[in-house]
Design an enzyme around this catalytic site. Structure first.
Site, PDB file in Angstrom:
ATOM      1  N   TYR A   1       0.809  -1.217   0.000  1.00 24.55           N
ATOM      2  CA  TYR A   1       0.000   0.000   0.000  1.00 24.55           C
ATOM      3  C   TYR A   1       0.846   1.272   0.000  1.00 24.55           C
ATOM      4  O   TYR A   1       0.393   2.314  -0.436  1.00 24.55           O
ATOM      5  CB  TYR A   1      -0.897   0.048   1.239  1.00 24.55           C
TER       6      TYR A   1
ATOM      7  N   LYS B   1       3.950 -15.320   3.798  1.00 25.38           N
ATOM      8  CA  LYS B   1       4.160 -16.168   2.611  1.00 25.38           C
ATOM      9  C   LYS B   1       5.658 -16.419   2.527  1.00 25.38           C
ATOM     10  O   LYS B   1       6.320 -16.103   1.536  1.00 25.38           O
ATOM     11  CB  LYS B   1       3.595 -15.449   1.371  1.00 25.38           C
TER      12      LYS B   1
ATOM     13  N   ASP C   1      -2.124 -18.507   2.316  1.00 30.38           N
ATOM     14  CA  ASP C   1      -3.123 -19.295   1.572  1.00 30.38           C
ATOM     15  C   ASP C   1      -3.778 -20.324   2.493  1.00 30.38           C
ATOM     16  O   ASP C   1      -4.997 -20.515   2.486  1.00 30.38           O
ATOM     17  CB  ASP C   1      -2.507 -19.950   0.318  1.00 30.38           C
TER      18      ASP C   1
ATOM     19  N   ASP D   1      -5.961  -7.055   4.696  1.00 28.00           N
ATOM     20  CA  ASP D   1      -7.125  -6.511   3.983  1.00 28.00           C
ATOM     21  C   ASP D   1      -7.983  -7.660   3.455  1.00 28.00           C
ATOM     22  O   ASP D   1      -9.200  -7.687   3.637  1.00 28.00           O
ATOM     23  CB  ASP D   1      -6.642  -5.626   2.823  1.00 28.00           C
TER      24      ASP D   1
ATOM     25  N   ASP E   1     -11.854  -9.306   5.118  1.00 26.10           N
ATOM     26  CA  ASP E   1     -13.137  -9.447   4.395  1.00 26.10           C
ATOM     27  C   ASP E   1     -13.611 -10.897   4.458  1.00 26.10           C
ATOM     28  O   ASP E   1     -14.798 -11.173   4.640  1.00 26.10           O
ATOM     29  CB  ASP E   1     -12.991  -9.051   2.915  1.00 26.10           C
TER      30      ASP E   1
HETATM   31  C1  IPM Z   1     -10.262  -1.550   4.176  1.00 23.02           C
HETATM   32  C2  IPM Z   1     -10.531  -1.041   2.792  1.00 23.02           C
HETATM   33  C3  IPM Z   1      -9.425  -0.077   2.401  1.00 23.02           C
HETATM   34  C4  IPM Z   1      -8.112  -0.838   2.437  1.00 23.02           C
HETATM   35  C5  IPM Z   1      -9.624   0.621   1.036  1.00 23.02           C
HETATM   36  C6  IPM Z   1     -10.939   1.368   0.978  1.00 23.02           C
HETATM   37  C7  IPM Z   1      -8.478   1.529   0.688  1.00 23.02           C
HETATM   38  O1  IPM Z   1     -10.647  -2.098   1.908  1.00 23.02           O
HETATM   39  O2  IPM Z   1     -10.166  -0.728   5.108  1.00 23.02           O
HETATM   40  O3  IPM Z   1     -10.141  -2.770   4.347  1.00 23.02           O
HETATM   41  O4  IPM Z   1      -7.768  -1.509   1.469  1.00 23.02           O
HETATM   42  O5  IPM Z   1      -7.425  -0.756   3.449  1.00 23.02           O
HETATM   43 MG    MG Z   2     -10.658  -4.009   2.835  1.00 24.00          MG
END
Ligand code: IPM
Ligand code: MG
Length: 364
Positions: free
Chosen positions: A141, A192, A224, A248, A252
């Site tokens: 990032y 990894k 993974d 990240d 999710d």
């Molecule tokens: C998160 C989001 C952000 C990230 C995006 C919106 C830049 O996906 O906070 O997980 O990737 O960190």
């Molecule tokens: Mg995210």
């Protein structure tokens, strides 16, 4: 106590969920005799439109002069083609950097009432309670070089750099071990290392930091495999320590364990001002329809009370009220599995009522 906060509603469903979270914050502050001072500022796509920048100077200044920041979400399809620096996401990344918020805590808790909302089988998710500690200011990032090679105005190559130095790994590892000390004493460090040098260094440094925490059990797990274990046996995890991009993605994935990504809160810590936001995005497809789940943002307020203001009883009151609203059978659209659901505002009201004592389960 005076709670000096900056609210950054952002784009899409951001403003609707932040509105509910502020409502809850005012109610809990009132109950416990605190004073709330909130300034609202622009971030993301709407800030680009209004001020020509996804992170206006005034926003940064306001955040730095408050004790904590509550953010909704940024982004939207209309901004997808914006160049770097003018993307809504650049506002969020810039803010994380400005606040030196290197440690992103993402708790994943499965509420008993929501077990049926998870796409995973009940016996897999029941009782799952884990914490993702995601490094937030390094890796792909932020590291350089990054960019495009061009020929005749056409992109011919895109590149990013995954890089971590020892100090960056050490500081986030300490956060994970300290968190584990207050939990079940397990750290799973995700990397990894079978392929990446960054990960080999990560593993070495985490091993070294672990020596300061002899009571914590450390395991290393490849990213993974971790992705697989999260849906196979999520209860084996306590604290998951990982770098920015892996964190990240895994957060999710972990969100579905809880039933909906709309449930999950986050705290980004490490600098002088804490940043609190739900982990979901701006969901432009449902913005303005009252379908957004405000509970992730409301739960972020609980984290704010806990970490920025050290108000544990107040944080707990908010969490109990979320529990109680769910126990009453109240569901926003994302949790309703096609059944009856209430609006974003109604869910906010329900949590407020839980705090003021309407639901018996909230006052136990
Ligand atoms: C998160 C989001 C952000 C990230 C995006 C919106 C830049 O996906 O906070 O997980 O990737 O960190
Ligand atoms: Mg995210």
């Amino acid at each position: 106590m005076k709670l000096k906060i900056t609210a950054l509603p952002g784009d899409g469903i951001g403003p609707e969920v932040v509105r509910e979270a502020i409502k809850v914050l005012r109610v809990v502050a009132d109950k416990f005799n605190h004073e709330v001072e909130i300034g609202e500022h622009a971030i993301g796509g709407n800030a680009v439109e209004a001020f020509g920048s996804p992170l206006p100077e005034a926003t940064i200044a306001a955040c730095l002069s408050s004790k904590a920041v509550l953010l909704g979400a940024v982004g939207g399809p209309q901004y997808d083609k914006n160049p770097r620096g003018l993307k809504p996401e650049d506002g969020l990344l810039g803010l994380r950097k400005a606040l030196q918020a290197f440690a992103n805590l993402r708790p994943v808790i499965v509420y008993d009432e929501l077990i049926e909302a998870s796409p995973l089988k009940a016996d897999i998710v029941k009782g799952c309670d884990l914490l993702i500690v995601r490094e937030l200011l390094g890796g792909l990032y932020f590291a350089t070089p990054r960019g495009f090679d061009e020929e005749n105005g056409q992109w011919t190559r895109g590149f990013n750099t995954m890089s971590y130095d020892v100090a960056e790994i050490e500081r986030i590892a300490h956060v994970a071990f300290k968190a584990a000390e207050k939990r079940r004493g397990l750290v799973a460090s995700v990397d990894k290392a079978n392929v990446l040098e960054t990960s080999q260094l990560w593993r070495q440094v985490v091993e070294r930091v672990a020596k300061d925490y002899p009571h914590i059990k450390l395991e290393h797990i490849l990213v993974d495999n971790c992705a697989m274990q999260l849906v196979r046996e999520p209860r084996r995890f306590d604290v998951i320590l990982t770098e920015n991009m892996f964190g990240d993605i895994l957060s999710d994935e972990a969100a579905v364990i809880s039933g909906s990504i709309g449930m999950l809160a986050s705290a980004s810590l490490g600098g002088p001002v804490g940043l609190y936001e739900p982990i979901h995005g701006s969901a432009p497809d449902i913005a303005g329809q009252g379908k957004a789940n405000p509970l992730g943002t409301i739960a972020s307020v609980a984290l704010m009370l806990r970490y920025s203001f050290e108000l544990e009883a107040e944080a707990h009151a908010v969490e109990k009220a979320i529990d109680a609203a769910l126990a009453e059978g109240l569901r926003t659209a994302d949790l309703a599995a096609g059944g009856a659901y209430i609006s974003t505002t109604q869910m906010g009201d329900a949590v407020c009522e839980g705090i003021t004592g309407k639901w018996s389960t909230a006052t136990e």
